[in-house]
Design a protein around this motif. Structure first.
Motif, PDB file in Angstrom:
ATOM      1  N   ASP A  36       1.028   5.913  -3.416  1.00 11.55           N
ATOM      2  CA  ASP A  36       2.641   7.524  -4.818  1.00 11.55           C
ATOM      3  C   ASP A  36       2.201   8.113  -4.092  1.00 11.55           C
ATOM      4  O   ASP A  36       3.992   8.924  -4.369  1.00 11.55           O
ATOM      5  N   ARG A  37       2.292   8.612  -2.964  1.00 10.19           N
ATOM      6  CA  ARG A  37       2.377   9.524  -2.187  1.00 10.19           C
ATOM      7  C   ARG A  37       3.962   9.740  -1.138  1.00 10.19           C
ATOM      8  O   ARG A  37       4.649  10.585  -1.424  1.00 10.19           O
ATOM      9  N   LEU A  38       4.309   8.745  -1.022  1.00  9.56           N
ATOM     10  CA  LEU A  38       5.734   8.326  -0.358  1.00  9.56           C
ATOM     11  C   LEU A  38       7.250   8.319  -1.792  1.00  9.56           C
ATOM     12  O   LEU A  38       7.527   9.631  -1.310  1.00  9.56           O
TER      13      LEU A  38
ATOM     14  N   GLU B 235       9.865  14.886  -5.637  1.00 12.11           N
ATOM     15  CA  GLU B 235       9.242  16.549  -5.378  1.00 12.11           C
ATOM     16  C   GLU B 235      11.029  16.855  -4.542  1.00 12.11           C
ATOM     17  O   GLU B 235      11.919  17.501  -5.282  1.00 12.11           O
ATOM     18  N   ARG B 236      11.798  15.361  -3.595  1.00 16.30           N
ATOM     19  CA  ARG B 236      12.601  15.725  -3.455  1.00 16.30           C
ATOM     20  C   ARG B 236      14.030  16.474  -3.532  1.00 16.30           C
ATOM     21  O   ARG B 236      15.300  16.975  -3.381  1.00 16.30           O
TER      22      ARG B 236
ATOM     23  N   ARG C 271       0.773  -1.004   0.016  1.00 16.55           N
ATOM     24  CA  ARG C 271      -0.360   0.118   0.047  1.00 16.55           C
ATOM     25  C   ARG C 271       1.141   1.202   0.078  1.00 16.55           C
ATOM     26  O   ARG C 271       0.751   2.753  -0.295  1.00 16.55           O
ATOM     27  N   MET C 272       2.129   1.197   0.574  1.00 14.95           N
ATOM     28  CA  MET C 272       3.147   2.490   0.734  1.00 14.95           C
ATOM     29  C   MET C 272       3.195   1.979  -0.878  1.00 14.95           C
ATOM     30  O   MET C 272       3.489   3.227  -0.653  1.00 14.95           O
ATOM     31  N   ILE C 273       3.897   1.631  -1.566  1.00 15.72           N
ATOM     32  CA  ILE C 273       4.273   1.833  -3.016  1.00 15.72           C
ATOM     33  C   ILE C 273       2.528   2.439  -3.961  1.00 15.72           C
ATOM     34  O   ILE C 273       3.178   2.586  -4.738  1.00 15.72           O
TER      35      ILE C 273
ATOM     36  N   ASN D 180       1.581   5.525   8.862  1.00 13.02           N
ATOM     37  CA  ASN D 180       0.749   5.401  10.218  1.00 13.02           C
ATOM     38  C   ASN D 180      -0.865   4.730   9.757  1.00 13.02           C
ATOM     39  O   ASN D 180      -1.112   4.133  10.138  1.00 13.02           O
ATOM     40  N   ARG D 181      -1.413   5.512   8.605  1.00 15.48           N
ATOM     41  CA  ARG D 181      -2.210   5.204   7.779  1.00 15.48           C
ATOM     42  C   ARG D 181      -2.477   4.542   7.039  1.00 15.48           C
ATOM     43  O   ARG D 181      -3.470   3.739   6.517  1.00 15.48           O
ATOM     44  N   TYR D 182      -1.009   3.374   6.963  1.00 16.26           N
ATOM     45  CA  TYR D 182      -1.536   2.522   5.594  1.00 16.26           C
ATOM     46  C   TYR D 182      -1.799   1.242   6.350  1.00 16.26           C
ATOM     47  O   TYR D 182      -1.754   0.028   5.740  1.00 16.26           O
TER      48      TYR D 182
END
Ligand code: ASO
Length: 404
Positions: free
Chosen positions: A344-346, A352-353, A339-341, A401-403
């Protein structure tokens, strides 16, 4: 990335904690009274132990297992007898694998328990001990090849020193480098196509372990020309003992191109030694497996549960609870990592960084094409100071934590 979730469930049970360890600790003796510990000759017991092990593995439905030579067969009175005991038991293992479909994730040799290795195996000043270690490793690689093992592990349990007053550090490191070169050479000569894995560990059992952590192992591999031949088997509890997080060690190994396989377990934050507990913390495990998935997952490696029930957990069903809970946890952690992948927000935050990389100045500067003078000229001609951008750590950590 072209893989299904099931492709990552390469779970293995380790022979040594589950079927060999008797519950002995520095303060007390055996607590596990398993039927294969007493009541027969050492070889009869080894045969019974293998039957019990494969019975356990089949009931658990686990695809893989791992072992040391001395876990599966007793040391004999002479080197020849030890080899013959081992070869005999490898035939039994082959038959069990054939019958159950369970596979070998990796084999290894125990070069740390016997008293002959008290001052090291490959790093021992005695050439006869070096030769004995070579004999064991040769036989263990032969067995791994015979059993279709996908990797071969070397954990240098006694490769380190207690005091420099009796130690030639340079000589010992050279010996270790030569030994590993012999192993790699042998692997190619016999056609073993599995991966050779070195397992880092700091501080235990010797005070200064040569394979302290991933960074140390990489430096060692480079020095002895082995960085393309050998990868690492990273253990969670070894990572935390070296002052790193598990995910740091995984990500570093991936960045250096030496990521191989994992030993899953968990240290106790209050205790400064290797407790080998079953992993039971979801966020911690998810972040570690996120690193694994980001790097493309496993090729020949997997998740070996290098974990043991505590010595009071003497009921055989405790062993099921430990493994079932840990496997369930890892499966859930993989879903969280996926889900983290997918979200896409991470990944977007990282893109962006590092946006500066995508400008032409950024590429020239960060890829080293501009000299110090050219960089300095640019700054002085623009004559503007840099405006720092927020790292957004808190936002990203909250997101994780939300995932869950
Ligand atoms: C036992 C150690 C473990 C290692 C294994 C292989 O506890 O970390 O993976 O031996 O030698």
């Amino acid at each position: 990335r072209g893989k299904r979730m099931e492709d990552h469930l390469r779970f293995a049970v380790c022979y040594w904690h589950s079927f060999v360890w008797t519950g002995l600790d520095p303060f007390g003796g055996e607590t596990f009274l398993r039927p294969w510990f007493t009541g027969g000759s050492p070889m009869e017991l080894a045969v019974r132990k293998a039957e019990a092990a494969f019975d356990f593995l089949s009931r658990l439905g686990v695809p893989y297992y791992c072992f040391h030579d001395r876990d599966v067969a007793p040391e004999g009175a002479t080197p020849r007898e030890s080899l013959s005991n081992f070869r005999h038991m490898v035939e039994h293992l082959a038959a069990h694998q054939q019958r159950t479909g369970i596979k070998l994730l990796w084999g290894t040799a125990n070069l740390f328990s016997h008293r002959r290795y008290m001052a090291g195996a490959a790093t021992n000043p005695d050439p006869e001990v070096f030769a004995m270690a070579a004999t064991q490793v040769k036989a263990a690689i032969d067995a791994t090849l015979q059993l279709g093992g996908e990797n071969y592990v070397l954990w240098g349990g006694r490769e380190g020193y207690e005091t420099l007053l009796n130690t030639d550090l340079r000589q010992e490191l050279d010996q270790l480098g030569r030994f590993l070169n012999l192993v790699v050479d042998y692997k190619h000569r016999i056609g073993f196509t599995g991966t050779i894995l070195l397992e880092p560990k700091p501080r235990e059992p010797t005070k200064h372990q040569y394979d302290f952590d991933v960074a140390t192992v990489y430096g060692f591999l480079k020095r002895y020309g082995l960085e393309k031949e050998v990868k690492v088997n990273i253990e969670a509890n070894h990572a935390t003992l070296s002052g790193h997080s598990f995910e740091h060690e995984i990500a570093l190994a991936q960045a250096l191109g030496i990521f191989g396989s994992l030993d899953m377990n968990r240290g106790d934050p209050q205790l400064g030694w290797d407790t080998d507990q079953f992993p039971n913390n979801l966020p911690e495990t998810a972040i570690a497996l996120y690193s694994v998935l980001q790097g493309g997952g496993f090729t020949t490696g997997g998740l070996n549960f290098d974990a043991k029930v505590r010595r009071q957990s003497i009921d055989p069903t405790d062993l099921f609870h430990g493994h079932v809970g840990a496997m369930d946890l890892c499966a859930r952690a993989l879903l969280v990592a996926a889900r983290m992948i997918e979200d896409d927000r991470l990944a977007k935050a990282v893109r962006e960084r590092y946006a500066g990389w995508r400008t032409s100045f950024g590429r020239d500067a960060l890829e080293g094409r501009l000299s110090l003078e050219a960089l300095s000229e640019r700054v002085l001609s623009r004559n503007e100071d840099v405006t720092p951008v927020s790292g957004r750590q808190e936002a990203l950590e909250n997101l994780v934590n939300r995932y869950i």
